[in-house]
Design an enzyme around this catalytic site. Structure first.
Site, mmCIF file in Angstrom:
data_model
loop_
_atom_site.group_PDB
_atom_site.id
_atom_site.type_symbol
_atom_site.label_atom_id
_atom_site.label_comp_id
_atom_site.label_asym_id
_atom_site.label_seq_id
_atom_site.Cartn_x
_atom_site.Cartn_y
_atom_site.Cartn_z
ATOM 1 N N TYR A 1 13.988 -2.145 1.857
ATOM 2 C CA TYR A 1 13.057 -1.482 0.939
ATOM 3 C C TYR A 1 13.667 -0.313 0.167
ATOM 4 C CZ TYR A 1 9.703 -4.305 3.495
ATOM 5 O OH TYR A 1 9.027 -5.369 4.052
ATOM 6 N N GLU B 1 0.220 -8.045 -8.974
ATOM 7 C CA GLU B 1 0.736 -7.889 -7.606
ATOM 8 C C GLU B 1 2.199 -7.482 -7.679
ATOM 9 O OE1 GLU B 1 -0.052 -11.252 -5.046
ATOM 10 O OE2 GLU B 1 1.811 -10.900 -3.954
ATOM 11 N N ALA C 1 1.947 -6.207 4.123
ATOM 12 C CA ALA C 1 1.771 -7.428 4.923
ATOM 13 C C ALA C 1 0.402 -8.069 4.708
ATOM 14 C CB ALA C 1 1.985 -7.108 6.396
ATOM 15 N N ARG D 1 12.644 -14.216 1.789
ATOM 16 C CA ARG D 1 12.474 -13.753 3.165
ATOM 17 C C ARG D 1 11.774 -14.827 4.021
ATOM 18 N NH1 ARG D 1 10.169 -7.863 2.948
ATOM 19 N NH2 ARG D 1 10.839 -7.955 5.128
ATOM 20 N N ARG E 1 11.738 3.398 6.452
ATOM 21 C CA ARG E 1 11.427 2.087 7.011
ATOM 22 C C ARG E 1 12.384 1.023 6.461
ATOM 23 N NH1 ARG E 1 6.671 -1.639 4.503
ATOM 24 N NH2 ARG E 1 6.802 -3.307 6.029
ATOM 25 N N ASP F 1 -10.820 -11.687 -2.318
ATOM 26 C CA ASP F 1 -12.226 -11.693 -2.747
ATOM 27 C C ASP F 1 -12.565 -10.428 -3.526
ATOM 28 O OD1 ASP F 1 -12.597 -14.153 -1.604
ATOM 29 O OD2 ASP F 1 -13.809 -13.450 0.076
ATOM 30 N N HIS G 1 5.846 -6.300 -5.362
ATOM 31 C CA HIS G 1 6.562 -6.115 -4.098
ATOM 32 C C HIS G 1 7.923 -5.504 -4.396
ATOM 33 C CE1 HIS G 1 3.580 -8.367 -1.911
ATOM 34 N NE2 HIS G 1 3.610 -9.255 -2.881
ATOM 35 N N LEU G 2 8.354 -4.641 -3.512
ATOM 36 C CA LEU G 2 9.691 -4.057 -3.637
ATOM 37 C C LEU G 2 10.747 -5.127 -3.375
ATOM 38 C CD1 LEU G 2 8.714 -0.948 -1.573
ATOM 39 C CD2 LEU G 2 9.545 -0.809 -3.934
ATOM 40 N N SER G 3 10.530 -5.899 -2.323
ATOM 41 C CA SER G 3 11.507 -6.921 -1.940
ATOM 42 C C SER G 3 11.137 -8.256 -2.574
ATOM 43 C CB SER G 3 11.530 -7.065 -0.409
ATOM 44 O OG SER G 3 10.273 -7.539 0.065
ATOM 45 N N PRO H 1 -0.449 -1.296 4.042
ATOM 46 C CA PRO H 1 0.101 -0.840 5.314
ATOM 47 C C PRO H 1 1.614 -0.625 5.328
ATOM 48 C CG PRO H 1 -1.441 -2.615 5.685
ATOM 49 C CD PRO H 1 -1.305 -2.475 4.194
ATOM 50 N N ASN H 2 1.995 0.455 5.966
ATOM 51 C CA ASN H 2 3.390 0.822 6.249
ATOM 52 C C ASN H 2 4.174 1.322 5.033
ATOM 53 O OD1 ASN H 2 3.275 0.030 9.083
ATOM 54 N ND2 ASN H 2 3.113 -2.049 8.292
ATOM 55 N N ARG I 1 6.063 -14.947 4.381
ATOM 56 C CA ARG I 1 5.931 -14.026 3.236
ATOM 57 C C ARG I 1 5.863 -14.784 1.907
ATOM 58 N NH1 ARG I 1 6.951 -8.897 5.597
ATOM 59 N NH2 ARG I 1 8.380 -9.093 7.337
ATOM 60 N N ASN J 1 0.330 -3.418 -4.270
ATOM 61 C CA ASN J 1 1.306 -3.838 -3.273
ATOM 62 C C ASN J 1 0.567 -3.793 -1.942
ATOM 63 O OD1 ASN J 1 3.305 -4.365 -1.478
ATOM 64 N ND2 ASN J 1 4.764 -2.858 -2.292
ATOM 65 N N HIS K 1 -0.131 -11.400 2.830
ATOM 66 C CA HIS K 1 0.077 -12.723 3.419
ATOM 67 C C HIS K 1 -1.074 -13.170 4.322
ATOM 68 C CE1 HIS K 1 3.892 -11.549 1.835
ATOM 69 N NE2 HIS K 1 4.090 -10.638 2.783
HETATM 70 C C1 DQA Z 1 6.263 -5.792 0.710
HETATM 71 C C2 DQA Z 1 6.606 -7.187 1.249
HETATM 72 C C3 DQA Z 1 5.707 -7.545 2.427
HETATM 73 O O1 DQA Z 1 6.053 -8.824 2.926
HETATM 74 C C4 DQA Z 1 5.849 -6.531 3.542
HETATM 75 O O2 DQA Z 1 4.971 -6.830 4.596
HETATM 76 C C5 DQA Z 1 5.683 -5.126 3.068
HETATM 77 C C6 DQA Z 1 6.290 -4.740 1.791
HETATM 78 C C7 DQA Z 1 7.245 -5.359 -0.400
HETATM 79 O O3 DQA Z 1 6.894 -4.457 -1.159
HETATM 80 O O4 DQA Z 1 8.359 -5.885 -0.485
HETATM 81 O O5 DQA Z 1 5.097 -4.300 3.738
HETATM 82 O O6 DQA Z 1 4.967 -5.851 0.134
#
Ligand code: DQA
Length: 156
Positions: A25, A100, A79, A109, A20, A89, A102-104, A12-13, A113, A76, A82
């Site tokens: 990010y 896994e 959200a 944070r 964003r 599963d 993540h950009l951040s 998502p997002n 998270r 990735n 979390h």
């Molecule tokens: C994220 C970190 C997540 O906590 C956040 O909800 C995202 C992006 C990252 O790539 O840093 O949507 O997965």
């Protein structure tokens, strides 16, 4: 190496990357990240199937598909990382390796998270390096695949 692609699945997002919260990010779009990831895969003799969805069930379906048609997964989950037992599963249900990303740096944070459900079924986590997180995940997956594959001897 593998004739099957790496499934690079984004949650998502992440379709809004570039606009964003760029202070967190960065300014690259998801298309830019796809290009960098595909480039790194090519250097390692691999291909990517790069996708994004805002819907948890669709990501679950894609993980199942990756279990049949992919050589590995880079996830990735945004959200959903979390919160989603379903994604954990799904990863546990397939036998292909998953990393896994993540950009951040999620551990710098908010405390919510710091929890990751998919991590329990992942080979490892790469977080905090922006687009480099994806490149590093490709090289980590490539070397894992190379070391876990039986050697093919000439003439056999
Ligand atoms: C994220 C970190 C997540 O906590 C956040 O909800 C995202 C992006 C990252 O790539 O840093 O949507 O997965």
């Amino acid at each position: 190496m593998s004739s099957k692609p790496i499934y690079v699945l984004n949650g998502p997002n992440l379709n809004l990357l570039g606009e964003r919260q760029p202070e967190i990010y960065g300014r690259l779009s998801l298309e830019d990240i796809e290009a960098a990831t595909a480039d790194e895969a090519k250097k390692n003799g691999l291909e990517v199937d790069f996708r994004q969805s805002n819907h948890e069930g669709e990501l679950v379906d894609w993980i199942h598909e990756a279990g049949r048609a992919g050589c590995g997964i880079i996830l990735n989950a945004g959200a959903l990382t979390h919160t989603s037992v379903s994604l954990l599963d799904a990863l546990a249900a397939v036998t292909v390796p998953a990393i896994e990303v993540h950009l951040s740096n999620v551990f710098r944070r908010e405390p919510f998270r710091h929890v990751s459900y998919p991590a329990q079924a992942a080979l490892g986590i790469i977080a905090g390096f922006g687009v480099e997180s994806y490149r590093l995940a490709v090289t980590a997956l490539a070397s894992h695949l190379a070391s876990s594959q039986p050697l093919h001897h000439a003439g056999r």
